[in-house]
Every structure is written in structure tokens, then in C-alpha cells.
Design an enzyme around this catalytic site. Structure first.
Site, mmCIF file in Angstrom:
data_model
loop_
_atom_site.group_PDB
_atom_site.id
_atom_site.type_symbol
_atom_site.label_atom_id
_atom_site.label_comp_id
_atom_site.label_asym_id
_atom_site.label_seq_id
_atom_site.Cartn_x
_atom_site.Cartn_y
_atom_site.Cartn_z
ATOM 1 C CG HIS A 111 -85.373 -67.514 27.009
ATOM 2 N ND1 HIS A 111 -84.135 -67.517 26.396
ATOM 3 C CD2 HIS A 111 -85.788 -68.805 27.015
ATOM 4 C CE1 HIS A 111 -83.814 -68.753 26.058
ATOM 5 N NE2 HIS A 111 -84.803 -69.555 26.416
ATOM 6 C CB SER B 99 -83.040 -72.175 26.637
ATOM 7 O OG SER B 99 -83.422 -71.906 25.319
ATOM 8 C CG ASP C 14 -81.998 -65.389 25.324
ATOM 9 O OD1 ASP C 14 -83.239 -65.265 25.376
ATOM 10 O OD2 ASP C 14 -81.422 -66.450 25.598
#
Length: 777
Positions: A226, A559, A153
Site C-alpha cells: 500500500h 487511498s 503509510d
């Protein structure tokens, strides 16, 4: 001057360019990054190391002979050497060189660089794995089964309390990873929780130029948020009183709170490059991860032309479970990514928690929506404010109705609540545009693409998101009332929302266009309004103009659903350390449920109607049941290779997976449907169609002595016969095979959906059953 005169005057210039082009063939196309897979066993004996062979191979296809002081100037063109999950290298080549490379000795396949994108508290309790459950799984007796979750990520924010190592033992002895240092990140940022952190940027820099280190940290530190969010969702430690501006307050806890985390930073400001992702998978497998969580995607390519599919195949061979997000391109059909059968492809669903807000129109009508707004500017519920919608009645999008940058004039919106259509620009950014133009608030209206699905955001001004039908009502009122007004109010956090779960409208959909016989997605998991840890460098809206900083943030996307599944897979791995990735996947799929908390079939947020296996796969994960599934469908690497053989791969394409030229097809499968998959998707390709038969083998992982009886749905289009109808097991890990015969009685124009279930009175082992009749050619 006329066109003809200009055309003739341009002719000498054109001829000159043609002549120049003839003398500069190498300038025809700029070099690009290509991933080159090599057959490691074919390295000539004249080389001691693979990297020497790779540099020599680059030299052999080079269009220009390089001179350099170093031992081998061609090594400079190599971006990565891959050694574990993938054998080969990434290098900068022009198109002609890439074509010659594909023909070079020892080369298996040449793949162009691709750019992938990110697929962007309450959930453990909603899934039934509260602290008492997860603690019992990670009991002292399982200390030897430490599980490591690798997360590919944007990096990690190690100071988050979600990554506290309190109560954890020493780093597992098997771990071979390291804590890579860089600006803003030292070895002290790793601990017994975050046991590894690495960065991969060579591919990015080769394609996009050097990373701007004045604005971006070339280290594992997460500036986006994220990666921190996904890592904490999968394996975050318990954090009491976690919340976002008071919303969703409670204990934030990952699915596997005692699992270890290894962060692999592969995404940068310009995207996530396939050569970097491949290098990260290769390194993660060598480091010793047990589970990989990859919330990335970028379209779908044939299996042999998909670097992530090839790398994840090798990870599977090494016993690593791989979960990938299915994508956020729903509700369009055939929009899924990450379709390989050895990958667990995850769709998104809602939970029973929401953040209600209300729009009260001047005519007294109340419209319910959602919001995470918490700011100094509040609207009085006792006062009405002017309401305006800048769009017209036409179905053609209007930049003003979308509240795009520079489209709103202050004289039209100052002091007013503005209705903005969803689409084109980020949702929160629309509110920033309204705020900059002097607006008092915003109603964010869904369009047909979003339907009635509501996603909450931490807006920068009072704002409420509403569904498509409510948005139409508000816009109609604003256009027809003499002096339209409205006010907005915010109602905090509400639990017990019914119905839930619901398939998210944005969640990408099947069918699997690469192989109809392999049902995708595999499962769905919570992916809407998920609270988890956040980066201290990023605002909750991810807008550069937003100066707010938070420890936790609420996000939506597949996600978010992907790390839920990765974390639950870690729980299963801790409980069953000898299980293969296919057994873990089977346990997740066959115990998934297809009803909501009103005991009705799962619904699709895009339509409000019942969803299908093309939307929800096998169903919504049920972690507790997955820990004790009764029976599992196992698949080994040879089975996957036979699957690829019936996909009509050439011997060279097959070598992308075998890595060994001696592996050949045994032709034990007659169709892709013969793979021992936990779902059955039968395709009648001929009309009139002959009967189809598939076989499945189940392994007993429940009580040694047990008897299972079958139950199968009735179909309009076919008769289904299962033989035998009863399975008698006498020992643990015993395998028994059954066959399913499907005979058409009335071909259907659209696919039919049902299920085949085995039950011993305690366990229900459910497989979705899909029948598709292809139209005659």
C-alpha cells in the site's frame, strides 16, 4: 439443580470478588496509551529539558510508585516525546491516571490512542499532466524549489524503478531527514529520489505487544504494498511498459515525477496507531517535507479531540500542505473522515480506462463486467459451463451466497461457475473459496451497497465482477433455467470509457457533520483501478495463499485518490514556492470541474444519477488549471483559530491548537461560514429564516491588471446577491473582498446546490454554493 440454588451458592464467590477488588484498585483497568499535549511555554524553570518535565508529570499522576535502577523509571512509561508539530508525549496510563493527567499543570489535552485503517499510469494523462507538462514545471530554473512529499503509510519498496533517482540533482540542502536502517533496509536503499525513510512502532507495541519479527520487518521496507503504491502515485519516476499481467500497459508516472519522497512507516499488521501517526507527522515537519500524503482514517472526532487534526494544524502553520483520504464508507451520507478545514479531504472517482470482461449466459444474454484475471486456467468462449448460485430468494444474507470460507461443498460446485455476492469477505478471497471447492470460475455480483460500480481485481481463477442489476439477472437465470450454464471471457484494457469521471460508490460522502458550513469532501481525484508500483513481498491480491509477485498492481480506494492530490500539490508548490497550503488548496478547488467527458454533470456510481457537492466537493481536480488559477482564497492560522472560536471550543480546548495560553479569541467571526473557504455552505438555522451574509476575500495571482465578473446560480429557495458584482485588480497579490447575501424566499426540505464563479475571460474561479435549511426545532 435449580437456578435459585445455583444463585445462592454463587453469592460467597461474588462477595469474595468484591472484597478482592477493594484491595486491588489498580487492577480495575489495564494501562492504555494516551496522547498528552503540553503547553511547552509552561515548563517550570526547575527542568532543563521537556522530556524531564514529561517524566515528572507522569510520576505525579502515577497510581503506583515505581522503583528502578535507571535515573527515572517513569520515563519507561513514555512511548513518545513530541517536539515539532505537537508538544507533549504519549504514555501508558490507566483510566484514573488519565483523569488526573487531564488536571495536571501544563496539560492541554489528553487523547486516548485510536487505531486508524488504510483507505484502501493512466491517471497523469487523464489529468492532463503528461511528461511535457511536468518536465516544464520542473525546469532548470526551478532547481532551487525541490519539493519533498512525505507519505505516511506501510513503508516503501525502494528497488521499484518508480523510485529511480536518474536525472535528479543532489538531495535538497534544507532536508534534515535520514534513512533509518533495519532488517532488509540499509542506507543504500535511499537515494536522491527516496531521501528519507523512518519507522514508528512504539505506540503499536505498547498496545499490541512486540512486533513478530519473524514475519514482519521492523524497518521501512514495505511488505504490504500500500505504501509503495501511494508513494509512486504521488511522485513516482516514469517507468515504461508498466503493467499488471498485461493490463493497463504503458508508462507509469507519478503526479510529480521529479519530487523527492520521504516514507514514514506507521502501519503494521495490526493497524495504524494514532500515537505513531502523530510521531510521524511531528518528525516529517521537522525533517522538512513540503507536502504530506496521509491515506488513513478511523472515524471523526471533534477537532480538539482528533490527534491528526491537531498535528496537521501545526503542519499547516509550518507551511506544509496536508492531503488526507476521505474514506471508503460510501455511498452512505455523513460517512467522511478527516474533516478539518486545514486538511484537503479527497474523494475518489473513476478514469476513462476500464478492464472489460463478459459473462455469456446459456440463454444467449451477454453481461458486461470487469476483471484483471490472467492465469493458466481459461474457459473456452465456445463452451458453456454449469452455473450455480447457492443463495435463496430471501433478502437475508446467506453465508453460501457470499462464498465465505467453509460454506461451499465440493459436490455442489465442482466444475461449475459460481455466483458469489459481494460483501463481508475480500473480493478475491471469495474466488479462492470457489477454487478450493473445485469451482471453474466465479461471477462476483454487486449488492445494493455497491450498485453498478465495478472494481477490477486480479483474481485467482476466471472471474468477472458485475453490477447489481446484472447480478440479479444472472441469479434469476440460474434459479429458473432447467440447466443454467455460462462462460467467461476477458477483453483486456479499454480506453475512452464514457462517461468518466464518475464518483466512486465507495467514496465517503458529506455533509460535514462537525461543521455544516465547511463543505467536505474538498475535491475528488482518480481512485478506481489505479496502476502503481508494488512491494516485492506482497501478492497482487494481498492474500497469503497467493504466491504471485508483481512489480505493479492495480488498486482502488480513496487511498489512491489522496496521493494524486498530494502529487499535484507538489507540482503547484514547485511552480509557486511561496504559496501557503490554503492557496494551493484554493487553486485545486476553484479550478475543479463538475462535468464528465460527455459534457454532462458528474454522476454518482451508486445511483447513476447526478452527484452533488456532498459527493464530489468542489469537483474533479484539473492540475493544469490549478497551476494558474487567477484568484485564490487564502487562510492564515489566525483565521483558523477564529473559526475554532465560533465552534464553541473552551479556552483549554483551544489551547490544543494555540499551544500558547496568550492566544485568545478576537471574535471576528459570527459563524463558521465566515472562514475564507473556497466553497460556500450556508445554513439557515431559524424558521422563518433571516437573510444570511458571508464575505470572501480573493487574492490576485494572475495578471496584475484584470477585471473579474461574477456569475451565480439561481436557487428555488433563496435570492442570491453578490456585491460588488465586478472586481477590478491593479496589481499582483492585491486582495479584494466581496459579500454574498442569501435571502430565503421558499425554504427547501433538502439542500440546494449551485455555484458562484468569477471570470476575467481567461480564468474561471468557481466555488460550490450549498444552501441548507434546518427543520424547526
Amino acid at each position: 439443580m435449580g437456578f435459585g440454588s445455583a444463585r445462592w451458592r454463587a453469592l460467597p464467590l461474588c462477595l469474595a470478588l468484591v472484597a478482592l477488588q477493594a484491595f486491588l484498585p489498580a487492577c480495575a483497568a489495564a494501562p492504555k496509551t494516551y496522547i498528552v499535549q503540553m503547553a511547552a511555554s509552561e515548563m517550570p524553570s526547575s527542568f532543563d529539558f521537556h522530556h524531564e518535565w514529561y517524566a515528572s508529570t507522569v510520576k505525579s499522576v502515577s497510581s503506583v510508585q515505581l522503583q528502578g535502577e535507571e535515573d527515572d523509571p517513569y520515563a519507561r512509561r513514555i512511548v513518545y516525546n513530541y517536539e515539532t508539530a505537537f508538544h507533549g508525549f504519549a504514555a501508558r496510563l490507566d483510566e484514573d491516571e488519565a483523569e488526573r493527567m487531564a488536571e495536571a499543570d501544563g496539560v492541554v489535552t489528553v487523547l486516548p490512542e485510536t487505531v486508524l485503517q488504510l483507505h484502501t499510469t493512466r491517471s497523469p494523462d487523464f489529468l492532463g499532466i503528461g511528461p511535457e507538462i511536468s518536465d516544464s514545471i520542473w525546469s532548470a530554473g526551478l532547481a532551487d524549489h525541490d519539493v519533498v512529499v512525505g507519505v505516511l503509510d506501510t513503508g516503501i519498496w525502494p528497488e521499484s524503478p518508480s523510485f529511480s533517482d536518474k536525472g535528479l540533482g543532489p538531495v535538497p540542502a534544507k532536508w534534515k531527514g535520514l534513512c533509518q536502517t533495519g532488517r532488509g533496509f540499509t542506507t543504500a536503499n535511499c537515494n536522491r529520489k527516496v531521501i528519507g525513510a523512518r519507522i514508528f512502532y512504539n505506540g503499536y507495541e505498547a498496545s499490541s505487544g512486540p512486533i513478530n519479527e519473524t514475519t514482519e520487518l521492523k524497518s521501512p521496507r514495505d511488505q504490504d504494498g500500500h505504501g509503495t503504491h501511494t508513494a509512486a502515485t504521488a511522485a513516482g519516476a516514469p517507468v515504461p511498459d508498466a503493467n499488471l499481467f498485461g493490463y493497463a500497459r504503458g508508462v507509469a508516472r507519478g503526479m510529480a515525477p521529479r519530487a523527492r519522497v520521504a516514507a514514514y512507516k506507521v502501519c503494521w499488521a495490526g493497524g495504524c496507531f494514532s500515537s505513531d501517526i502523530l510521531a510521524a507527522v511531528d518528525r516529517a515537519v521537522a525533517d522538512g517535507v513540503d507536502v504530506l500524503s496521509i491515506s488513513l482514517g478511523g472515524g471523526s472526532s471533534p477537532y480538539y479531540h482528533d490527534s491528526l487534526a491537531i498535528a496537521s494544524f501545526a503542519a499547516m502553520q509550518m507551511g506544509v500542505f496536508v492531503a488526507c483520504s476521505g474514506g471508503n464508507a460510501g455511498p452512505d451520507p455523513i460517512s467522511l473522515t478527516n474533516l478539518s478545514p486545514w486538511i484537503t479531504t479527497v474523494g475518489a472517482s473513476t478514469m476513462d480506462r476500464d478492464f472489460p470482461a463478459t459473462v455469456t449466459l446459456g440463454n444467449g444474454a451477454n453481461i458486461t463486467g470487469v476483471s484483471l484475471y490472467k492465469g493458466r486456467r481459461n474457459l473456452s468462449s465456445q463452451e458453456q459451463y454449469p452455473l450455480v448460485y447457492m443463495g435463496g430468494n430471501s433478502s437475508i444474507p446467506d453465508p453460501r451466497s457470499l462464498c465465505l470460507d467453509g460454506t461451499l461443498q465440493p459436490q455442489e460446485v465442482v466444475g461449475k461457475i459460481v455466483i458469489c455476492d459481494r460483501g463481508i469477505s475480500p473480493r478475491v478471497q471469495k474466488g479462492q473459496v470457489v477454487k478450493n471447492a473445485g469451482g471453474m470460475g466465479m461471477i462476483l455480483a454487486n449488492t445494493p451497497a455497491n450498485g453498478e460500480e465495478l472494481v477490477a481485481d486480479s483474481h485467482l481463477l476466471p472471474a468477472v465482477a458485475v453490477g447489481e442489476s446484472e447480478g440479479i439477472a444472472a441469479k434469476k437465470y440460474s434459479k429458473t433455467a432447467p440447466k443454467p450454464t455460462a462462460t467467461l471471457s476477458f477483453d483486456g484494457t479499454k480506453l475512452g470509457i464514457r462517461p468518466s469521471p464518475v464518483v466512486a460508490a465507495f467514496s465517503s460522502r458529506g455533509p460535514n457533520f462537525l461543521t455544516l458550513e465547511i463543505l467536505k469532501p474538498d475535491v475528488i481525484a482518480p481512485g478506481v483501478n489505479i496502476l502503481a508500483a508494488w512491494s516485492g513481498d506482497a501478492s497482487p491480491s494481498s492474500l497469503s495463499t497467493d504466491r504471485r509477485r508483481v512489480g505493479f498492481n492495480i488498486l482502488s480506494g480513496t487511498s489512491m485518490s489522496c496521493p494524486h492530490v498530494a502529487g499535484v500539490a507538489a507540482l503547484i508548490k514547485a511552480s509557486h514556492p511561496d504559496w501557503s497550503p490554503a492557496k494551493i488548496k484554493s487553486a485545486l478547488m476553484t479550478t475543479a470541474y463538475v462535468h464528465d467527458n460527455t459534457y454532462r454533470s458528474l454522476k454518482d456510481a451508486a445511483t447513476g444519477k447526478a452527484s452533488t457537492p456532498f459527493d464530489h466537493g468542489a469537483g474533479h481536480i484539473h492540475p493544469l488549471r490549478a497551476l494558474n488559477p487567477g484568484l485564490v482564497y487564502d487562510i492564515g492560522q489566525d483565521d483558523y483559530l477564529e473559526f475554532l472560536c465560533v465552534e464553541n471550543l473552551t479556552p483549554m480546548q483551544l489551547r490544543a491548537f494555540t499551544k500558547n495560553s496568550s492566544k485568545t479569541c478576537k471574535h471576528t467571526f459570527s459563524s463558521p461560514g465566515d472562514l475564507n473557504y473556497p466553497a460556500i455552505s450556508a445554513v439557515f438555522a431559524e424558521q422563518p429564516s433571516a437573510a444570511l451574509t458571508v464575505r470572501r476575500t480573493v487574492t490576485n495571482v494572475g495578471p496584475p491588471s484584470s477585471t473579474y465578473h461574477v456569475k451565480v446560480s439561481e436557487f428555488k429557495g433563496a435570492d442570491i446577491v453578490v456585491e460588488p458584482s465586478t472586481l477590478h485588480f491593479t496589481s499582483s497579490n492585491q486582495q479584494l473582498t466581496y459579500k454574498v447575501t442569501m435571502t430565503t424566499k421558499a425554504a427547501q426540505k433538502t439542500p440546494e446546490f449551485g455555484a458562484l464563479s468569477w471570470s476575467d475571460g481567461i480564468h474561471i474561479v468557481r466555488s460550490p454554493l450549498v444552501l441548507t435549511w434546518l427543520p424547526p426545532m
